[in-house]
Design an enzyme around this catalytic site. Structure first.
Site, PDB file in Angstrom:
ATOM      1  CB  SER A 119     -24.447  17.238  13.668  1.00 57.12           C
ATOM      2  OG  SER A 119     -25.517  16.940  12.805  1.00 57.12           O
ATOM      3  CE1 TYR A 143     -29.341  11.729  12.943  1.00 57.33           C
ATOM      4  CE2 TYR A 143     -28.918  13.876  11.982  1.00 57.33           C
ATOM      5  CZ  TYR A 143     -29.385  13.103  13.022  1.00 57.33           C
ATOM      6  OH  TYR A 143     -29.902  13.704  14.133  1.00 57.33           O
ATOM      7  CB  THR A 169     -27.629   9.183  15.236  1.00 52.91           C
ATOM      8  OG1 THR A 169     -26.584   9.987  15.772  1.00 52.91           O
ATOM      9  CG2 THR A 169     -28.918   9.460  16.000  1.00 52.91           C
ATOM     10  CE  LYS A 248     -26.522  11.658  20.195  1.00 55.18           C
ATOM     11  NZ  LYS A 248     -27.790  12.040  19.577  1.00 55.18           N
TER      12      LYS A 248
HETATM   13  C1  FNR Z   1     -29.773  17.354  18.632  1.00 52.72           C
HETATM   14  N1  FNR Z   1     -29.321  16.036  18.674  1.00 52.72           N
HETATM   15  C2  FNR Z   1     -28.720  15.485  17.562  1.00 52.72           C
HETATM   16  N2  FNR Z   1     -28.222  14.216  17.610  1.00 52.72           N
HETATM   17  C3  FNR Z   1     -27.603  13.678  16.541  1.00 52.72           C
HETATM   18  O1  FNR Z   1     -27.180  12.527  16.612  1.00 52.72           O
HETATM   19  N3  FNR Z   1     -27.430  14.421  15.406  1.00 52.72           N
HETATM   20  C4  FNR Z   1     -27.885  15.691  15.276  1.00 52.72           C
HETATM   21  O2  FNR Z   1     -27.709  16.334  14.249  1.00 52.72           O
HETATM   22  C5  FNR Z   1     -28.591  16.244  16.380  1.00 52.72           C
HETATM   23  N4  FNR Z   1     -29.111  17.504  16.307  1.00 52.72           N
HETATM   24  C6  FNR Z   1     -29.681  18.081  17.428  1.00 52.72           C
HETATM   25  C7  FNR Z   1     -30.147  19.396  17.366  1.00 52.72           C
HETATM   26  C8  FNR Z   1     -30.629  20.012  18.510  1.00 52.72           C
HETATM   27  C9  FNR Z   1     -31.090  21.444  18.451  1.00 52.72           C
HETATM   28  C10 FNR Z   1     -30.668  19.305  19.742  1.00 52.72           C
HETATM   29  C11 FNR Z   1     -31.138  19.961  21.016  1.00 52.72           C
HETATM   30  C12 FNR Z   1     -30.253  17.995  19.785  1.00 52.72           C
HETATM   31  C13 FNR Z   1     -29.387  15.261  19.931  1.00 52.72           C
HETATM   32  C14 FNR Z   1     -28.159  15.504  20.800  1.00 52.72           C
HETATM   33  O3  FNR Z   1     -27.024  14.905  20.237  1.00 52.72           O
HETATM   34  C15 FNR Z   1     -28.342  14.912  22.217  1.00 52.72           C
HETATM   35  O4  FNR Z   1     -28.732  13.577  22.124  1.00 52.72           O
HETATM   36  C16 FNR Z   1     -29.359  15.704  23.019  1.00 52.72           C
HETATM   37  O5  FNR Z   1     -29.177  17.082  22.824  1.00 52.72           O
HETATM   38  C17 FNR Z   1     -29.283  15.368  24.496  1.00 52.72           C
HETATM   39  O6  FNR Z   1     -30.311  15.966  25.216  1.00 52.72           O
HETATM   40  P1  FNR Z   1     -30.125  17.324  26.071  1.00 52.72           P
HETATM   41  O7  FNR Z   1     -29.161  17.028  27.143  1.00 52.72           O
HETATM   42  O8  FNR Z   1     -29.677  18.352  25.111  1.00 52.72           O
HETATM   43  O9  FNR Z   1     -31.493  17.633  26.560  1.00 52.72           O
END
Ligand code: FNR
Length: 375
Positions: A119, A143, A169, A248
């Site tokens: 990330s 981002y 994203t 994404k």
């Molecule tokens: C995320 N996700 C996320 N996505 C992204 O593009 N950049 C990021 O920094 C983050 N940070 C993040 C933190 C936390 C704590 C979570 C749980 C999720 C989203 C992640 O990439 C992904 O899309 C989801 O976690 C998918 O859902 P499930 O399977 O974890 O429920």
């Protein structure tokens, strides 16, 4: 391979097999703020609930007597072969969960040859993660910053560190309405957990007027997202990097088409784990229309709600090329650092392999032919 036939009766492991228990144990171990941040979703969590519940609407219609003694779980993406049909989703600010954060995750992923998507808002910088996981497959999640120079600089750093793809994203043009974090008065960004890539970035540092902690965090908050993000930025990113670019957060088939028209190399169907706009469609429900629109022109990945091997089978059968694993590995990290992430991944590998076999597929490619019935 033997691991395809392991059962929980053969092991004395105490590490949780059930993802529900994994979450419950992580809750005991984590701070209230960290667990709340990790578990929760946007708004009333309708989408968070739907992400897992929707999988139950799809039933696998298996076919037997196919000789599934050798299941080839490998996939090919952008000229690279990966051993398993899953990657680790980008999860930011992992120091909320464990001191070793992304370093532990990257090491676990490297050991098991699972691509890791790092990330933008990591607790360790691109170069630090690259150093502990040299040679292993890694992608960088971007981002898009209000300050374009920061974004392009980070992309360049990822390229130089040997990352294999850029994941932009698109569902995070502003903060989601996260009621649990607000109730806890918790902002991991304000607490400084997501700053590593910024404070090591020359473009970011050149915008800083003061370098005390509060000013740094304020400057990150000003720069982190870009509400003006549009298709022209995507086209610009394509020009700036030679790496494959994936978007994404695609849910609408028309956006998938526009992505292809703008030169995008891959699509990740995702609703950010239900953490952004509440009430949006679950990822698995969004997948079929995107698959139909894309028609094999670019790879399609999916995340949000993948919890078990059968979920992977359903996603592959509905046309995904690979899946991203999210929260479960963060809970593994919380429980036992790198070893915990490895446990979650090995369980997931074995489960995916046996699920494919039991559905009658000897390969990921063959999984595409598994019949799925929708309630
Ligand atoms: C995320 N996700 C996320 N996505 C992204 O593009 N950049 C990021 O920094 C983050 N940070 C993040 C933190 C936390 C704590 C979570 C749980 C999720 C989203 C992640 O990439 C992904 O899309 C989801 O976690 C998918 O859902 P499930 O399977 O974890 O429920």
């Amino acid at each position: 391979p033997k691991d395809a036939f392991i059962t929980n009766l053969e092991t004395t492991e105490t590490f949780p097999f059930r993802v529900e228990e994994l979450e419950a144990k992580a809750k005991e171990k984590m701070s209230k703020n960290a667990f709340g941040y990790t578990r929760s979703g946007g708004g009333g969590e309708e989408t968070l609930r739907k992400n897992t519940a929707s999988f139950e609407k799809y039933s696998i219609l298996p076919q037997y007597l196919n000789d599934v003694s050798n299941v080839d779980t490998s996939i090919e993406l952008f000229g690279h072969t990966y051993r398993h049909p899953f990657l680790l989703a980008p999860i930011g600010m992992l120091k909320t969960t464990h001191e070793e954060a992304e370093l532990a995750v990257a090491k676990a992923a490297a050991k098991l040859d699972v691509p890791y998507i790092q990330s933008t808002v990591s607790s360790y910088a691109i170069e630090e993660v690259a150093e502990v996981s040299e040679g292993s497959p890694k992608w960088f999640q971007l981002y898009w910053s209000n300050n374009e120079n920061i974004s392009f600089n980070m992309v360049k750093r990822a390229e130089e560190a040997g990352y294999q793809a850029i994941v932009l994203t698109i569902d995070t043009t502003m903060f989601g309405w996260r009621e649990e974090d607000m109730t806890n008065r918790f902002s991991p960004l304000k607490a400084g957990y997501g700053k590593a890539n910024y404070i090591t970035d020359s473009a970011f540092l050149s915008t800083l007027k003061q370098d005390d902690e509060a000013s740094v965090v304020e400057e990150i908050l000003q720069n982190i997202y870009h509400p003006k993000l549009s298709w022209k930025h995507v086209a610009e990113l394509k020009k700036r990097t030679s790496l494959p670019v994936l978007l994404k957060g695609i849910l609408h088939p028309t956006d998938a088409r526009l992505a292809i028209e703008n030169g995008v190399d891959g699509i990740i169907v995702s609703n950010h784990g239900g953490r952004q706009l509440d009430g949006v469609i679950s990822s698995i429900d969004a997948l079929p229309a995107v698959v139909e629109e894309v028609g094999g022109e670019v790879p399609i990945l999916i995340d949000s709600g993948i919890r078990r091997g059968a979920d992977v089978v359903k996603a592959l059968a509905l046309g995904a090329d690979a899946v991203l694993l999210g929260r479960p590995y963060a809970y593994g990290l919380a429980l036992a650092g790198q070893a915990g992430v490895e446990k979650v991944l090995t369980n997931f590998m074995q489960q995916t392999r046996s699920s494919l076999a039991l559905a009658g597929a000897s390969s990921v490619k063959a999984a595409r032919n598994i019949h799925i019935l929708k309630d």
